[in-house]
Design a protein around this motif. Sequence first.
Motif, PDB file in Angstrom:
ATOM      1  N   ASN A 105     -10.406  -3.186   9.600  1.00 33.21           N
ATOM      2  CA  ASN A 105     -11.785  -2.953  10.018  1.00 33.21           C
ATOM      3  C   ASN A 105     -12.177  -4.027  11.043  1.00 33.21           C
ATOM      4  O   ASN A 105     -11.336  -4.805  11.491  1.00 33.21           O
ATOM      5  CB  ASN A 105     -12.732  -2.940   8.813  1.00 33.21           C
ATOM      6  CG  ASN A 105     -12.790  -4.291   8.100  1.00 33.21           C
ATOM      7  OD1 ASN A 105     -12.403  -5.336   8.667  1.00 33.21           O
ATOM      8  ND2 ASN A 105     -13.270  -4.290   6.871  1.00 33.21           N
ATOM      9  N   LYS A 106     -13.466  -4.105  11.411  1.00 33.50           N
ATOM     10  CA  LYS A 106     -13.885  -5.004  12.482  1.00 33.50           C
ATOM     11  C   LYS A 106     -13.861  -6.477  12.085  1.00 33.50           C
ATOM     12  O   LYS A 106     -13.974  -7.359  12.926  1.00 33.50           O
ATOM     13  CB  LYS A 106     -15.273  -4.593  12.999  1.00 33.50           C
ATOM     14  CG  LYS A 106     -15.220  -3.248  13.729  1.00 33.50           C
ATOM     15  CD  LYS A 106     -16.549  -2.832  14.301  1.00 33.50           C
ATOM     16  CE  LYS A 106     -16.390  -1.493  15.035  1.00 33.50           C
ATOM     17  NZ  LYS A 106     -17.664  -1.024  15.638  1.00 33.50           N
ATOM     18  N   ASP A 107     -13.700  -6.709  10.764  1.00 36.15           N
ATOM     19  CA  ASP A 107     -13.537  -8.102  10.294  1.00 36.15           C
ATOM     20  C   ASP A 107     -12.069  -8.487  10.207  1.00 36.15           C
ATOM     21  O   ASP A 107     -11.754  -9.587   9.748  1.00 36.15           O
ATOM     22  CB  ASP A 107     -14.170  -8.269   8.913  1.00 36.15           C
ATOM     23  CG  ASP A 107     -15.675  -8.096   8.951  1.00 36.15           C
ATOM     24  OD1 ASP A 107     -16.309  -8.687   9.849  1.00 36.15           O
ATOM     25  OD2 ASP A 107     -16.215  -7.353   8.112  1.00 36.15           O
ATOM     26  N   ALA A 108     -11.185  -7.579  10.629  1.00 40.62           N
ATOM     27  CA  ALA A 108      -9.734  -7.758  10.489  1.00 40.62           C
ATOM     28  C   ALA A 108      -9.343  -7.835   9.012  1.00 40.62           C
ATOM     29  O   ALA A 108      -8.441  -8.579   8.626  1.00 40.62           O
ATOM     30  CB  ALA A 108      -9.244  -8.990  11.245  1.00 40.62           C
ATOM     31  N   ALA A 109     -10.042  -7.048   8.194  1.00 40.50           N
ATOM     32  CA  ALA A 109      -9.686  -6.888   6.779  1.00 40.50           C
ATOM     33  C   ALA A 109      -9.110  -5.478   6.599  1.00 40.50           C
ATOM     34  O   ALA A 109      -9.354  -4.572   7.408  1.00 40.50           O
ATOM     35  CB  ALA A 109     -10.915  -7.076   5.899  1.00 40.50           C
TER      36      ALA A 109
ATOM     37  N   HIS B  74      -7.059  -3.204  -0.473  1.00 35.24           N
ATOM     38  CA  HIS B  74      -8.341  -2.850   0.117  1.00 35.24           C
ATOM     39  C   HIS B  74      -9.249  -4.068   0.271  1.00 35.24           C
ATOM     40  O   HIS B  74      -9.484  -4.807  -0.697  1.00 35.24           O
ATOM     41  CB  HIS B  74      -9.058  -1.785  -0.733  1.00 35.24           C
ATOM     42  CG  HIS B  74      -8.330  -0.489  -0.781  1.00 35.24           C
ATOM     43  ND1 HIS B  74      -8.772   0.598  -1.515  1.00 35.24           N
ATOM     44  CD2 HIS B  74      -7.183  -0.065  -0.172  1.00 35.24           C
ATOM     45  CE1 HIS B  74      -7.924   1.601  -1.368  1.00 35.24           C
ATOM     46  NE2 HIS B  74      -6.945   1.216  -0.567  1.00 35.24           N
ATOM     47  N   GLY B  75      -9.751  -4.283   1.497  1.00 32.82           N
ATOM     48  CA  GLY B  75     -10.705  -5.371   1.738  1.00 32.82           C
ATOM     49  C   GLY B  75     -10.090  -6.750   1.893  1.00 32.82           C
ATOM     50  O   GLY B  75     -10.811  -7.727   2.138  1.00 32.82           O
ATOM     51  N   LEU B  76      -8.753  -6.839   1.736  1.00 36.45           N
ATOM     52  CA  LEU B  76      -8.114  -8.156   1.898  1.00 36.45           C
ATOM     53  C   LEU B  76      -8.192  -8.613   3.356  1.00 36.45           C
ATOM     54  O   LEU B  76      -7.944  -7.828   4.281  1.00 36.45           O
ATOM     55  CB  LEU B  76      -6.636  -8.092   1.490  1.00 36.45           C
ATOM     56  CG  LEU B  76      -6.275  -8.137   0.005  1.00 36.45           C
ATOM     57  CD1 LEU B  76      -4.753  -8.151  -0.136  1.00 36.45           C
ATOM     58  CD2 LEU B  76      -6.869  -9.357  -0.678  1.00 36.45           C
ATOM     59  N   ASP B  77      -8.511  -9.891   3.569  1.00 34.44           N
ATOM     60  CA  ASP B  77      -8.420 -10.461   4.911  1.00 34.44           C
ATOM     61  C   ASP B  77      -6.974 -10.358   5.393  1.00 34.44           C
ATOM     62  O   ASP B  77      -6.038 -10.392   4.589  1.00 34.44           O
ATOM     63  CB  ASP B  77      -8.861 -11.928   4.867  1.00 34.44           C
ATOM     64  CG  ASP B  77      -8.615 -12.640   6.183  1.00 34.44           C
ATOM     65  OD1 ASP B  77      -9.408 -12.441   7.116  1.00 34.44           O
ATOM     66  OD2 ASP B  77      -7.595 -13.365   6.282  1.00 34.44           O
ATOM     67  N   ARG B  78      -6.793 -10.250   6.685  1.00 40.86           N
ATOM     68  CA  ARG B  78      -5.444 -10.017   7.235  1.00 40.86           C
ATOM     69  C   ARG B  78      -4.442 -11.085   6.799  1.00 40.86           C
ATOM     70  O   ARG B  78      -3.266 -10.780   6.565  1.00 40.86           O
ATOM     71  CB  ARG B  78      -5.514  -9.949   8.769  1.00 40.86           C
ATOM     72  CG  ARG B  78      -6.162 -11.165   9.405  1.00 40.86           C
ATOM     73  CD  ARG B  78      -6.369 -11.035  10.892  1.00 40.86           C
ATOM     74  NE  ARG B  78      -7.358 -11.999  11.362  1.00 40.86           N
ATOM     75  CZ  ARG B  78      -7.537 -12.345  12.618  1.00 40.86           C
ATOM     76  NH1 ARG B  78      -6.778 -11.823  13.568  1.00 40.86           N
ATOM     77  NH2 ARG B  78      -8.464 -13.207  12.950  1.00 40.86           N
ATOM     78  N   PHE B  79      -4.889 -12.331   6.672  1.00 45.03           N
ATOM     79  CA  PHE B  79      -3.936 -13.391   6.305  1.00 45.03           C
ATOM     80  C   PHE B  79      -3.632 -13.379   4.807  1.00 45.03           C
ATOM     81  O   PHE B  79      -2.526 -13.727   4.386  1.00 45.03           O
ATOM     82  CB  PHE B  79      -4.461 -14.749   6.769  1.00 45.03           C
ATOM     83  CG  PHE B  79      -4.642 -14.825   8.263  1.00 45.03           C
ATOM     84  CD1 PHE B  79      -3.560 -14.660   9.117  1.00 45.03           C
ATOM     85  CD2 PHE B  79      -5.898 -15.012   8.822  1.00 45.03           C
ATOM     86  CE1 PHE B  79      -3.713 -14.699  10.499  1.00 45.03           C
ATOM     87  CE2 PHE B  79      -6.066 -15.058  10.202  1.00 45.03           C
ATOM     88  CZ  PHE B  79      -4.972 -14.898  11.043  1.00 45.03           C
TER      89      PHE B  79
END
Length: 948
Positions: free
Chosen positions: A300-304, A330-335
């Motif tokens: 998504n736009k937060d990179a999650a 789901h919803g995890l930050d990319r890192f």
Amino acid sequence: MDKTYNPQDIEQSLYQKWEENGYFKPSGEGDSYSIMIPPPNVTGSLHMGHAFQDTIMDTLIRFKRMQGNNTLWQVGTDHAGIATQMVVERKLAAEEDKTRHDLGRDAFIDKIWQWKNESGGTITKQLRRLGASVDWDRERFTMDDGLSEAVKEVFVRLYKDDLIYRGKRLVNWDPKLHTAISDLEVENKDKQGHMWNMRYPLADGVKTQDGKDYIVVATTRPETMLGDTGVAVNPDDERYQNLIGKEVLLPIVNRRIPIVADEHADMEKGTGCVKITPAHDFNDNEVGKRHQLPMINVFNKDAAILSEGETFTFDGKPLQLDAPIPERFHGLDRFDARKQVVAEFEQAGLLEKIDDHCLTVPYGDRSGVVIEPLLTDQWYVRVAPLAEPAIKAVEDGDIEFVPKQYENMYFSWMRDIQDWCISRQLWWGHRIPAWYDNDGNVYVGRDEAEVRREHNLDDDVTLSQDDDVLDTWFSSALWTFSTLGWPNNVEDLKVFHPSNVLVTGFDIIFFWVARMIMMTLHFIKDDNGKPQVPFKTVYVTGLIRDENGDKMSKSKGNVLDPLDMIDGIDLESLVTKRTGNMMQPQLAKKIEKNTRKTFAEGIEPHGTDALRFTLAAMASTGRDINWDMNRLEGYRNFCNKLWNASRYVLMNTEEQDCGFNDAQREYSLADRWIQGQFQQTVKTFTEHLDNYRFDLAANTIYEFTWNQFCDWYLELTKPVLFKGTETQQRGTRHTLITVLEGLLRLMHPLMPYITETIWQRVAPLAGIDADTIMTQAFPAFEQDKVDSTAMADLEWMKQFIVAIRNIRGEMDISPSKPLNVLLAQASAEDTRRLQENQTFLAALAKLEDVTVLDNVDDAPACATAYVGQLEIMIPMAGLIDVDAELARIAKQLEKAEKGLAQVEKKLANEKFVNNAPEAVLEKEKSKLAEYSEAKAKLLEQKAKIESL
């Protein structure tokens, strides 16, 4: 004039007078000459790059103004979308503890305009300190009403010409600022990271040639595998020929994806197998396009991580393809997702190995977070049709780059050009003039009323305007013509367009220069309908680096403020300035240490003229500049030299008859020589400015002023002024005034303040009744004032005097002691010159008697020098204390021999010679030559003294 030159006493009041009197405005007479200033960010403050480029532009404008041109230097600032929005958001958070979302779009934009009106003029105030002679009454802002109208007009016309479209494409996405950004706003940093080698199981029981049921792909971003839609191998890679067209079973999501043959896969790198994620990597996107792989967006736009992948075709249309993502992601930050992916591969026995790896990571230069390639809906300019005439304009010479090699950079970009993403997800900027109805239909127009009128939309059809704004480069691409009133008032366009020269840095040739060329050729035509270029010449400057050649940056703490060079700054203030906002204590301590070491006593004030002259003198075409405080100090001394020389002229001419009436004047050899020298200087200086060689122009004026005018001519005037006849004195006073007045006009474009100040005192003596030097004629070369005989005679005389002075120096003879000189091998020309210039030679070389010998064998022991064939001899007997002189020479000889021995020993050491850097070796060899030469000279002097 004041005894001491103090720039702080003259500069600001003088600039205010220039501006109030309207001297910067176009004159309305002569050929037009215009420069459009590269608009600095409204949030910005003056840095050395600005000072450098603005000095060059102001030099050109003042030069052309004095040559009688109708000059316009158009000034303005850029609204700087992201930068300005961030400044006001931080201010809002600090003062009101609110975000822009708390205020809403309209109220937040009002806040920005309020900030702009109160605090957005910093850089324009600083421009005045540099002496920039821009027409302030014409100042523009990229968000003012006129430019906003131009932006809408261009957008609408390009859309109607099918040159603007909306599409889903991969962009540089800033997950913190939630906007697409340009490549120029991406800061690539080298980082130490990892390369994960992961096993992808082959589907349908297929095996590799060596019997494995999997292939290994390597990646630095394991989290993106959730969006993989293919694996590529090189078509020439024999290891994988049997796998092309087969499939792998993508772990975690259990999606079948094909193995394709593509040259993007490097057989020499890793395993030769490359995972392809078209929605999250620019290179992969190209591979996916070639093989029509689906695009699956997993961020998504937060990179999650999304709950389900968004699937699209390469024309941006939704694709009916299931792309579920396990709920645990789901919803995890990319890192965090990266760690989870790696852990699951390891748990499943699919993690082959992890290698340490150096990689380049893209960061947003404003947000400081890692940039993510992301599929988004954006507006684009279809650039290829616009690029063709822009390439031709440079090929045909309608636009020239200086230096010429930058044309190659321009061509390489333009011939491989990609469509331009012009939309940004910000609130501050030119809002895109597009409206949507409830069915998603898009309508483009200058305003909503025009949209409804052109498309016959009733009032009950609800329209909502696009929330995005345009990239700031879009409005600045129109800069040369929008600032002159297009599309409404085009009178100024007829006078000042095309502009003459653009001064800019190489780093924005594509982002700004090329786009200006494309836009201007498309929209601006001459009276015959021929497309106009925005400018005729692009002068490309290098970067100004610190004294070590490093790029200046706040993080390195090596930034120099040009205003500190002008006004001076104490050490403690400089340290605070460089470390005040540092978040890392260790880095701040290091920067403080370096600052204290480099600027032990702070920075003394040098004044604007010294700074401008330094920048010009270092402006070797297109090359980077390593800043040198010593040169700045040297040119401050140059200003002092000019000031003191002018005081000498005034003291000897004010309230005196300077020959500007009909009284008789007699010019000395020195007068005729300096007049000729000045004319040659005018010619050379003008040629250098015409060819954009500001360094050579500065060196030319420095050489004439310091060496010819101050060091030689002023000394040569003293015998005439003190002992000459009235007509001779009148001739010399006339020459002093005319040459100094002309010199001040010649120097004015480079050093406006000091030249204006002195000229105000000199001009009345020359019979000139005018308010300012700015509107006076620039000196033009006058051949009839070049007396070649006088110039040759005086150059001979200079050599004669220097020869005598050198002997004095070598033999340690007092400069005030009169000398007897013997001459041998004197030609008829030498004899004539001696006879005609006895007064000068006696005064400047301090001679008591000159004897021409018929036979050199009759001469006693002498120190000797030559001017051409003429042998100059000074008898040494009785002039020096032989024993004392021998003792002095012995001491110097011992020092030279000791240094020579040390260098010879070092160079005889094979280990040193084999291991030392080339620069160090060259330095030692240079020392060897210096010591050897010094020893030889000292031995020669010793022999001469011993013979007395």
